[in-house]
Design a protein around this motif. Sequence first.
Motif, short mmCIF file in Angstrom:
data_model
loop_
_atom_site.label_atom_id
_atom_site.label_comp_id
_atom_site.label_asym_id
_atom_site.label_seq_id
_atom_site.Cartn_x
_atom_site.Cartn_y
_atom_site.Cartn_z
N LEU A 11 0.83 -1.20 0.00
CA LEU A 11 0.00 0.00 0.00
C LEU A 11 0.87 1.26 0.00
O LEU A 11 0.66 2.17 -0.81
CB LEU A 11 -0.92 -0.03 1.22
N GLN A 12 1.86 1.30 0.89
CA GLN A 12 2.74 2.46 0.96
C GLN A 12 3.53 2.65 -0.33
O GLN A 12 3.72 3.78 -0.79
CB GLN A 12 3.69 2.32 2.15
N TYR A 13 3.96 1.56 -0.92
CA TYR A 13 4.69 1.64 -2.18
C TYR A 13 3.80 2.24 -3.28
O TYR A 13 4.21 3.15 -4.00
CB TYR A 13 5.18 0.26 -2.60
N CYS A 18 2.07 7.67 -6.75
CA CYS A 18 1.06 8.53 -7.36
C CYS A 18 0.78 9.75 -6.51
O CYS A 18 0.75 9.70 -5.30
CB CYS A 18 -0.22 7.75 -7.61
N ASN A 19 0.62 10.84 -7.20
CA ASN A 19 0.21 12.10 -6.60
C ASN A 19 -0.24 12.97 -7.75
O ASN A 19 0.47 13.86 -8.19
CB ASN A 19 1.35 12.74 -5.82
N ASN A 20 -1.41 12.67 -8.28
CA ASN A 20 -1.84 13.35 -9.50
C ASN A 20 -2.72 14.57 -9.24
O ASN A 20 -3.06 15.29 -10.18
CB ASN A 20 -2.56 12.38 -10.44
N GLY A 21 -3.13 14.83 -8.00
CA GLY A 21 -3.93 15.99 -7.68
C GLY A 21 -5.33 15.95 -8.26
O GLY A 21 -6.00 16.97 -8.34
N LYS A 22 -5.80 14.79 -8.66
CA LYS A 22 -7.12 14.67 -9.27
C LYS A 22 -8.16 14.12 -8.30
O LYS A 22 -9.29 13.87 -8.69
CB LYS A 22 -7.05 13.74 -10.49
N GLY A 23 -7.80 13.92 -7.05
CA GLY A 23 -8.74 13.42 -6.07
C GLY A 23 -8.73 11.91 -5.95
O GLY A 23 -9.42 11.34 -5.13
N PRO A 27 -1.56 4.59 -9.36
CA PRO A 27 -0.13 4.33 -9.45
C PRO A 27 0.32 3.79 -10.79
O PRO A 27 1.47 3.94 -11.17
CB PRO A 27 0.12 3.29 -8.35
N GLY A 28 -0.55 3.15 -11.54
CA GLY A 28 -0.20 2.63 -12.85
C GLY A 28 0.17 1.17 -12.82
O GLY A 28 0.66 0.64 -11.82
N ARG A 29 -0.09 0.51 -13.94
CA ARG A 29 0.16 -0.92 -14.09
C ARG A 29 1.61 -1.27 -13.82
O ARG A 29 1.91 -2.26 -13.17
CB ARG A 29 -0.23 -1.35 -15.51
N ASP A 30 2.55 -0.47 -14.31
CA ASP A 30 3.97 -0.78 -14.13
C ASP A 30 4.36 -0.79 -12.65
O ASP A 30 5.15 -1.64 -12.23
CB ASP A 30 4.85 0.22 -14.89
N ALA A 31 3.82 0.14 -11.87
CA ALA A 31 4.14 0.17 -10.43
C ALA A 31 3.66 -1.11 -9.75
O ALA A 31 4.37 -1.67 -8.91
CB ALA A 31 3.50 1.39 -9.78
#
Length: 76
Positions: A11-13, A18-23, A27-31
Amino acid sequence: MSIKDDEIEFLQYLISKCNNGKGYCQPGRDAVKEYNMNNKRKTYILNKWDNKGLWDYGVSLYSGWFKTENKDEIFK
């Protein structure tokens, strides 16, 4: 339902990716794929989060997103 140490680390990872500011936090598939954990365990955890209403996805579980960027809400 208890939270195991490996779930908290995962979860922490993902939150750190991610920090996209969109609410919401995506994190994305690669992460998800690059995290060093057994794939069955990752799938189990993501399904668990989905069932709790924390994680959502369209076609692929690995391409999902957290429904919030608020870390306090994610860790409750």
